[in-house]
Design a protein around this motif. Structure first.
Motif, PDB file in Angstrom:
ATOM      1  N   GLN A   9      38.947 -18.283  34.909  1.00 54.73           N
ATOM      2  CA  GLN A   9      39.791 -19.406  34.497  1.00 54.73           C
ATOM      3  C   GLN A   9      39.443 -19.770  33.069  1.00 54.73           C
ATOM      4  OE1 GLN A   9      40.409 -22.881  36.796  1.00 54.73           O
ATOM      5  NE2 GLN A   9      40.792 -21.756  38.673  1.00 54.73           N
ATOM      6  N   HIS A  10      40.433 -20.226  32.340  1.00 51.93           N
ATOM      7  CA  HIS A  10      40.257 -20.635  30.952  1.00 51.93           C
ATOM      8  C   HIS A  10      40.361 -22.155  30.865  1.00 51.93           C
ATOM      9  CE1 HIS A  10      40.267 -20.127  26.630  1.00 51.93           C
ATOM     10  NE2 HIS A  10      41.277 -20.959  26.562  1.00 51.93           N
ATOM     11  N   CYS A  11      39.525 -22.748  30.025  1.00 49.26           N
ATOM     12  CA  CYS A  11      39.565 -24.186  29.811  1.00 49.26           C
ATOM     13  C   CYS A  11      39.566 -24.454  28.312  1.00 49.26           C
ATOM     14  CB  CYS A  11      38.347 -24.854  30.448  1.00 49.26           C
ATOM     15  SG  CYS A  11      38.282 -26.645  30.176  1.00 49.26           S
ATOM     16  N   ARG A  12      40.516 -25.251  27.852  1.00 46.14           N
ATOM     17  CA  ARG A  12      40.579 -25.680  26.445  1.00 46.14           C
ATOM     18  C   ARG A  12      40.416 -27.194  26.450  1.00 46.14           C
ATOM     19  NH1 ARG A  12      42.359 -23.144  22.193  1.00 46.14           N
ATOM     20  NH2 ARG A  12      43.420 -21.576  23.445  1.00 46.14           N
ATOM     21  N   LEU A  13      39.535 -27.690  25.584  1.00 49.94           N
ATOM     22  CA  LEU A  13      39.218 -29.107  25.545  1.00 49.94           C
ATOM     23  C   LEU A  13      39.729 -29.762  24.273  1.00 49.94           C
ATOM     24  CD1 LEU A  13      35.551 -28.670  26.721  1.00 49.94           C
ATOM     25  CD2 LEU A  13      37.430 -29.559  28.098  1.00 49.94           C
ATOM     26  N   ASP A  14      39.939 -31.087  24.328  1.00 48.80           N
ATOM     27  CA  ASP A  14      40.368 -31.834  23.148  1.00 48.80           C
ATOM     28  C   ASP A  14      39.265 -31.915  22.102  1.00 48.80           C
ATOM     29  OD1 ASP A  14      42.940 -32.277  24.013  1.00 48.80           O
ATOM     30  OD2 ASP A  14      42.444 -34.168  24.988  1.00 48.80           O
ATOM     31  N   THR A  15      38.004 -31.938  22.553  1.00 54.53           N
ATOM     32  CA  THR A  15      36.864 -31.996  21.636  1.00 54.53           C
ATOM     33  C   THR A  15      35.861 -30.924  22.040  1.00 54.53           C
ATOM     34  OG1 THR A  15      35.718 -33.613  23.000  1.00 54.53           O
ATOM     35  CG2 THR A  15      37.109 -34.479  21.239  1.00 54.53           C
ATOM     36  N   GLY A  16      34.990 -30.566  21.119  1.00 55.11           N
ATOM     37  CA  GLY A  16      33.970 -29.573  21.427  1.00 55.11           C
ATOM     38  C   GLY A  16      32.964 -30.102  22.446  1.00 55.11           C
ATOM     39  N   THR A  52      34.990 -19.298  24.101  1.00 57.36           N
ATOM     40  CA  THR A  52      36.009 -18.455  23.462  1.00 57.36           C
ATOM     41  C   THR A  52      36.473 -19.028  22.132  1.00 57.36           C
ATOM     42  OG1 THR A  52      37.742 -19.531  24.772  1.00 57.36           O
ATOM     43  CG2 THR A  52      36.822 -17.468  25.644  1.00 57.36           C
ATOM     44  N   GLU A  53      36.187 -20.290  21.895  1.00 54.94           N
ATOM     45  CA  GLU A  53      36.419 -20.938  20.597  1.00 54.94           C
ATOM     46  C   GLU A  53      35.170 -21.733  20.286  1.00 54.94           C
ATOM     47  OE1 GLU A  53      40.024 -23.222  20.114  1.00 54.94           O
ATOM     48  OE2 GLU A  53      41.167 -21.753  21.273  1.00 54.94           O
ATOM     49  N   GLY A  54      34.442 -21.322  19.259  1.00 60.72           N
ATOM     50  CA  GLY A  54      33.162 -21.928  18.951  1.00 60.72           C
ATOM     51  C   GLY A  54      32.067 -21.196  19.701  1.00 60.72           C
ATOM     52  N   ALA A  61      36.856 -24.185  23.663  1.00 57.11           N
ATOM     53  CA  ALA A  61      37.467 -23.499  24.796  1.00 57.11           C
ATOM     54  C   ALA A  61      36.440 -22.551  25.394  1.00 57.11           C
ATOM     55  CB  ALA A  61      38.711 -22.734  24.361  1.00 57.11           C
ATOM     56  N   PHE A  62      36.558 -22.330  26.709  1.00 60.23           N
ATOM     57  CA  PHE A  62      35.655 -21.395  27.369  1.00 60.23           C
ATOM     58  C   PHE A  62      36.330 -20.780  28.585  1.00 60.23           C
ATOM     59  CE2 PHE A  62      34.657 -25.624  29.022  1.00 60.23           C
ATOM     60  CZ  PHE A  62      34.633 -25.442  30.397  1.00 60.23           C
ATOM     61  N   ASP A  63      35.844 -19.598  28.953  1.00 62.26           N
ATOM     62  CA  ASP A  63      36.272 -18.921  30.168  1.00 62.26           C
ATOM     63  C   ASP A  63      35.142 -19.028  31.187  1.00 62.26           C
ATOM     64  OD1 ASP A  63      38.662 -18.101  29.030  1.00 62.26           O
ATOM     65  OD2 ASP A  63      37.955 -16.075  28.579  1.00 62.26           O
ATOM     66  N   VAL A  64      35.520 -19.102  32.453  1.00 61.44           N
ATOM     67  CA  VAL A  64      34.553 -19.099  33.543  1.00 61.44           C
ATOM     68  C   VAL A  64      34.944 -17.970  34.489  1.00 61.44           C
ATOM     69  CG1 VAL A  64      33.501 -20.395  35.414  1.00 61.44           C
ATOM     70  CG2 VAL A  64      34.305 -21.600  33.384  1.00 61.44           C
ATOM     71  N   ASP A  80      39.584 -22.151  43.625  1.00 62.80           N
ATOM     72  CA  ASP A  80      39.139 -23.520  43.923  1.00 62.80           C
ATOM     73  C   ASP A  80      37.736 -23.766  43.374  1.00 62.80           C
ATOM     74  OD1 ASP A  80      39.153 -26.142  45.360  1.00 62.80           O
ATOM     75  OD2 ASP A  80      37.605 -25.139  46.566  1.00 62.80           O
ATOM     76  N   LEU A  81      36.850 -22.807  43.557  1.00 64.81           N
ATOM     77  CA  LEU A  81      35.479 -22.945  43.064  1.00 64.81           C
ATOM     78  C   LEU A  81      35.457 -23.090  41.542  1.00 64.81           C
ATOM     79  CD1 LEU A  81      32.387 -22.798  43.660  1.00 64.81           C
ATOM     80  CD2 LEU A  81      32.596 -20.359  43.168  1.00 64.81           C
ATOM     81  N   LEU A  82      36.182 -22.228  40.831  1.00 63.68           N
ATOM     82  CA  LEU A  82      36.208 -22.286  39.366  1.00 63.68           C
ATOM     83  C   LEU A  82      36.847 -23.583  38.874  1.00 63.68           C
ATOM     84  CD1 LEU A  82      37.125 -18.586  38.523  1.00 63.68           C
ATOM     85  CD2 LEU A  82      34.859 -19.645  38.567  1.00 63.68           C
ATOM     86  N   THR A  83      37.912 -24.009  39.536  1.00 62.94           N
ATOM     87  CA  THR A  83      38.575 -25.265  39.167  1.00 62.94           C
ATOM     88  C   THR A  83      37.628 -26.448  39.358  1.00 62.94           C
ATOM     89  OG1 THR A  83      40.744 -24.382  39.743  1.00 62.94           O
ATOM     90  CG2 THR A  83      40.534 -26.787  39.662  1.00 62.94           C
ATOM     91  N   THR A  84      36.907 -26.467  40.463  1.00 61.27           N
ATOM     92  CA  THR A  84      35.959 -27.547  40.733  1.00 61.27           C
ATOM     93  C   THR A  84      34.849 -27.553  39.690  1.00 61.27           C
ATOM     94  OG1 THR A  84      36.442 -27.434  43.092  1.00 61.27           O
ATOM     95  CG2 THR A  84      34.393 -28.524  42.465  1.00 61.27           C
ATOM     96  N   PHE A  85      34.348 -26.377  39.321  1.00 65.13           N
ATOM     97  CA  PHE A  85      33.311 -26.292  38.294  1.00 65.13           C
ATOM     98  C   PHE A  85      33.820 -26.859  36.970  1.00 65.13           C
ATOM     99  CE2 PHE A  85      31.629 -23.971  34.634  1.00 65.13           C
ATOM    100  CZ  PHE A  85      30.291 -24.360  34.710  1.00 65.13           C
ATOM    101  N   ILE A  86      34.990 -26.425  36.542  1.00 69.74           N
ATOM    102  CA  ILE A  86      35.552 -26.917  35.275  1.00 69.74           C
ATOM    103  C   ILE A  86      35.766 -28.425  35.336  1.00 69.74           C
ATOM    104  CG2 ILE A  86      37.589 -26.869  33.777  1.00 69.74           C
ATOM    105  CD1 ILE A  86      37.737 -23.831  34.373  1.00 69.74           C
TER     106      ILE A  86
END
Length: 98
Positions: A9-16, A52-54, A61-64, A80-86
């Protein structure tokens, strides 16, 4: 890197986010691999978190990826596990996903 068969799963955040600090704040065990990768033990599963960014100390942003399913619940839905972790990491840093 994750194999094609491993859920990611990929997660992109508003701040680092400082991934190691966020993991410590959440009480999650981890091992730094290098500037971008961190191995995580989460609910007895083994995950690879890759900025994946920074880098890991300021990731926008990061991948899990799921490397190994939870020992106690090997049939748990990997998505579900990856979503819960993020969700846990984002909540720990009071961040929001983009």
């Amino acid at each position: 890197m994750a194999d094609d068969d491993e859920p990611v799963q990929h997660c992109r955040l508003d701040t680092g986010v400082d991934i190691p600090n966020a993991l410590e704040a959440a009480g999650i065990e981890y091992l730094d691999v290098d500037d971008t990768r961190t191995i995580v033990i989460y609910q007895s599963a083994i995950l690879m978190v890759t900025a994946t960014e920074g880098d890991a100390s300021a990731a926008q942003a990061f991948d899990v990826a799921l490397w190994e399913p939870p020992v106690e619940d090997a049939d748990r839905d990997p998505v579900d596990l990856l979503t819960t972790f993020i969700d846990d990491i984002v909540a720990t840093v009071n961040g929001s996903r983009r």
